[in-house]
Write a protein that holds these residues in place. Structure first.
Motif, PDB file in Angstrom:
ATOM      1  N   UNK A 223      98.554  45.477  84.532  1.00 19.45           N
ATOM      2  CA  UNK A 223      99.738  45.030  83.939  1.00 19.45           C
ATOM      3  C   UNK A 223     100.526  45.890  82.732  1.00 19.45           C
ATOM      4  N   UNK A 224      99.533  46.635  82.338  1.00 20.92           N
ATOM      5  CA  UNK A 224     100.169  47.499  81.327  1.00 20.92           C
ATOM      6  C   UNK A 224     100.801  48.798  81.691  1.00 20.92           C
ATOM      7  N   UNK A 225     100.482  49.167  83.075  1.00 25.05           N
ATOM      8  CA  UNK A 225     101.188  50.170  83.779  1.00 25.05           C
ATOM      9  C   UNK A 225     102.502  49.677  84.336  1.00 25.05           C
ATOM     10  N   UNK A 226     102.368  48.310  84.878  1.00 24.66           N
ATOM     11  CA  UNK A 226     103.816  47.829  85.316  1.00 24.66           C
ATOM     12  C   UNK A 226     104.487  47.704  84.297  1.00 24.66           C
ATOM     13  N   UNK A 227     104.297  47.335  82.855  1.00 28.29           N
ATOM     14  CA  UNK A 227     105.265  47.292  81.828  1.00 28.29           C
ATOM     15  C   UNK A 227     105.822  48.667  81.834  1.00 28.29           C
ATOM     16  N   UNK A 228     104.789  49.839  81.749  1.00 26.28           N
ATOM     17  CA  UNK A 228     105.361  51.070  81.423  1.00 26.28           C
ATOM     18  C   UNK A 228     106.473  51.530  82.495  1.00 26.28           C
ATOM     19  N   UNK A 229     106.053  51.092  83.736  1.00 28.66           N
ATOM     20  CA  UNK A 229     106.921  51.290  85.032  1.00 28.66           C
ATOM     21  C   UNK A 229     108.490  50.618  84.740  1.00 28.66           C
ATOM     22  N   UNK A 230     108.297  49.369  84.418  1.00 22.78           N
ATOM     23  CA  UNK A 230     109.506  48.855  84.240  1.00 22.78           C
ATOM     24  C   UNK A 230     110.377  49.650  82.977  1.00 22.78           C
ATOM     25  N   UNK A 231     109.627  49.949  82.007  1.00 21.83           N
ATOM     26  CA  UNK A 231     110.387  50.610  80.860  1.00 21.83           C
ATOM     27  C   UNK A 231     111.137  51.798  81.196  1.00 21.83           C
ATOM     28  N   UNK A 232     110.467  52.520  82.004  1.00 23.06           N
ATOM     29  CA  UNK A 232     110.753  53.868  82.434  1.00 23.06           C
ATOM     30  C   UNK A 232     112.065  53.439  83.510  1.00 23.06           C
ATOM     31  N   UNK A 233     111.826  52.360  84.424  1.00 25.28           N
ATOM     32  CA  UNK A 233     113.016  52.256  85.098  1.00 25.28           C
ATOM     33  C   UNK A 233     114.342  51.884  84.385  1.00 25.28           C
ATOM     34  N   UNK A 234     114.259  51.030  83.135  1.00 25.18           N
ATOM     35  CA  UNK A 234     115.215  50.838  82.389  1.00 25.18           C
ATOM     36  C   UNK A 234     115.961  52.000  81.684  1.00 25.18           C
ATOM     37  N   UNK A 235     114.931  53.029  81.526  1.00 27.99           N
ATOM     38  CA  UNK A 235     115.610  54.273  80.861  1.00 27.99           C
ATOM     39  C   UNK A 235     116.087  55.086  81.921  1.00 27.99           C
ATOM     40  N   UNK A 373     109.732  62.293  79.885  1.00 32.62           N
ATOM     41  CA  UNK A 373     110.200  61.360  78.896  1.00 32.62           C
ATOM     42  C   UNK A 373     110.514  62.165  77.336  1.00 32.62           C
ATOM     43  N   UNK A 374     109.718  62.734  77.004  1.00 31.82           N
ATOM     44  CA  UNK A 374     109.800  63.504  75.759  1.00 31.82           C
ATOM     45  C   UNK A 374     111.144  64.391  75.662  1.00 31.82           C
ATOM     46  N   UNK A 375     111.457  64.947  76.752  1.00 31.13           N
ATOM     47  CA  UNK A 375     112.492  65.806  76.850  1.00 31.13           C
ATOM     48  C   UNK A 375     113.621  64.841  77.547  1.00 31.13           C
ATOM     49  N   UNK A 376     113.775  63.809  77.661  1.00 30.55           N
ATOM     50  CA  UNK A 376     114.774  62.941  77.854  1.00 30.55           C
ATOM     51  C   UNK A 376     115.340  63.220  79.421  1.00 30.55           C
ATOM     52  N   UNK A 377     114.343  63.376  80.202  1.00 30.39           N
ATOM     53  CA  UNK A 377     114.587  63.571  81.550  1.00 30.39           C
ATOM     54  C   UNK A 377     114.030  62.403  82.390  1.00 30.39           C
ATOM     55  N   UNK A 378     115.002  61.343  82.108  1.00 25.70           N
ATOM     56  CA  UNK A 378     114.396  59.804  82.515  1.00 25.70           C
ATOM     57  C   UNK A 378     114.315  59.608  84.084  1.00 25.70           C
ATOM     58  N   UNK A 379     115.008  60.061  84.781  1.00 19.87           N
ATOM     59  CA  UNK A 379     114.908  59.668  86.222  1.00 19.87           C
ATOM     60  C   UNK A 379     113.833  60.287  86.450  1.00 19.87           C
TER      61      UNK A 379
END
Length: 398
Positions: A223-235, A373-379
């Motif tokens: 569940x925690x990893x699904x949340x993380x994946x969703x946040x990264x998708x939004x970014x 993510x730290x260097x803002x390469x979100x995709x």
């Protein structure tokens, strides 16, 4: 009147004239004058002497002089009358500077004693760090727990992360999860109100998932990893909704914390960093220096392991090396991502080899995702984490 016989009346007179003169004396001149006058008028001049000693240490580069000046400042601060204004603050500042220089000089026993004195005065943070550095994680956790009230909204995320890390290292995993859940919940609230970047929540959510996995709670971890994946998708779709410049310290602190299982156990005779503590503002200078100084030896080890064909050993050593390089990259002021990305790329490439071991690719992809993510390469960060997520069910069942 103090020890008036230590200085001649001429010395006392010269000191008073210097301070009352029309020209502003230099810091060094004022310091010498305060040393004299603190003996004859301690109530008036001991506080000034402490302030001048600390200011003088701030402007010098000599470690030995730093140590001597702070030692003198501690002696002077202890002589200040107990009812004098700001006595506690001055003594605390002098002791803090003194313990830092003692640890830098490798005098840990003396430094620990000073930290114990600070803790008795309510400044417990450094003692908690020192206990953790020496493998006394349960004591560190208990010390922090005595000062962090349940539900206290004012406690910082840094303190909660440190507390959770100490609990986890002490084997008190469920308590650690309860504390770290507070970190994630607060990060969620701030992100929802656009008071903090999503990136910060992602890093904390990923660390929470690691802890859940270690505690044997795969459903909660998923569940925690699904949340993380969703946040990264939004970014990846819309970018970061909150402007931020330098929060990489949060990423690297949690990355270093994730590497603790691959390190030997800390002991008083062989201290290690207090994983989970901010590496610049929290670690003792001696363990920080040794941790970073181990990079060349780890480079030699990884080279030898490449030649030997020991893939699991190489993967483990290469990750330890990457974590240290990431810490050095973050704390040295170097922000060229090209200087660090190859280390994460190599981790992924090694983990893709046959017989790399279960979970190696998941971990390597996750590590690289958090760096991207730290260097803002979100995709790219989202793509790596999405691939890791597809592999996670296989790892969970093994």
């Amino acid at each position: 009147m103090g020890n008036a016989g230590k200085y001649s009346q001429d010395a006392v007179l010269r000191a008073r004239v210097l301070l009352l003169g029309s020209e502003e004396p230099s810091l060094r001149e004022r310091l010498d004058a305060y040393r004299v006058l603190a003996e004859v008028s301690p109530r008036a001049y001991l506080p000034k002497l402490v302030d001048a000693l600390i200011e003088r240490a701030h402007w010098l580069d000599d470690p030995q002089l730093h140590l001597a000046l702070y030692a003198e400042a501690v002696v002077a601060a202890r002589r200040i009358d107990l009812d004098a204004p700001n006595r506690g603050e001055r003594l605390g500042q002098a002791l803090s500077g003194y313990e830092h220089r003692l640890f830098a000089a490798g005098r840990r026993a003396e430094g620990r004693a000073v930290c114990e004195e600070l803790a008795e005065a309510g400044r417990y943070g450094r003692l908690a760090v020192v206990l953790a550095e020496e493998g006394r994680h349960g004591e560190a956790a208990d010390l922090l727990g005595r000062h962090v009230a349940p539900g206290d909204a004012d406690v910082s995320a840094w303190t909660l992360i440190e507390w959770a890390a100490a609990l986890d290292a002490a084997g008190r995993h469920e308590e650690a999860l309860e504390v770290f859940a507070r970190v994630v919940d607060e990060a969620r609230r701030k992100a929802a109100d656009d008071r903090a970047p999503l990136a910060s929540l992602v890093w904390k959510s990923e660390q929470y998932a690691r802890m859940l996995r270690a505690a044997g709670r795969p459903a909660d971890e998923a569940a925690a990893r699904r949340e993380t994946l969703g946040l990264l998708g939004r970014l990846a779709r819309g970018g970061e909704p909150v402007n931020w410049s330098n929060i990489q310290a949060s990423w690297v602190t949690l990355l270093v914390l994730s590497g603790r299982p691959g390190e030997p156990a800390a002991t008083p005779d062989a201290p290690l960093p207090a994983f989970g503590v901010h590496p610049v503002h929290g670690w003792s200078p001696d363990v920080r220096e040794e941790y970073v100084a181990s990079i060349p030896e780890l480079e030699r080890q990884t080279d030898a392991l490449r030649e030997s064909g020991d893939l699991p050993g190489l993967i483990a050593a290469q990750r330890r090396l990457t974590v240290r390089r990431a810490l050095h990259w973050e704390t040295s002021g170097r922000r060229a991502e090209e200087s660090l990305l190859p280390s994460f790329d190599e981790g992924v490439n090694l983990a893709r080899r046959p017989n790399a071991g279960p979970g190696a690719l998941v971990r390597a992809l996750t590590d690289r995702s958090m760096f991207l993510l730290a260097v803002k390469r979100y995709e790219e960060a989202h793509a790596d984490f999405a691939e890791a997520t597809t592999l996670q069910p296989i790892v969970t069942r093994t």
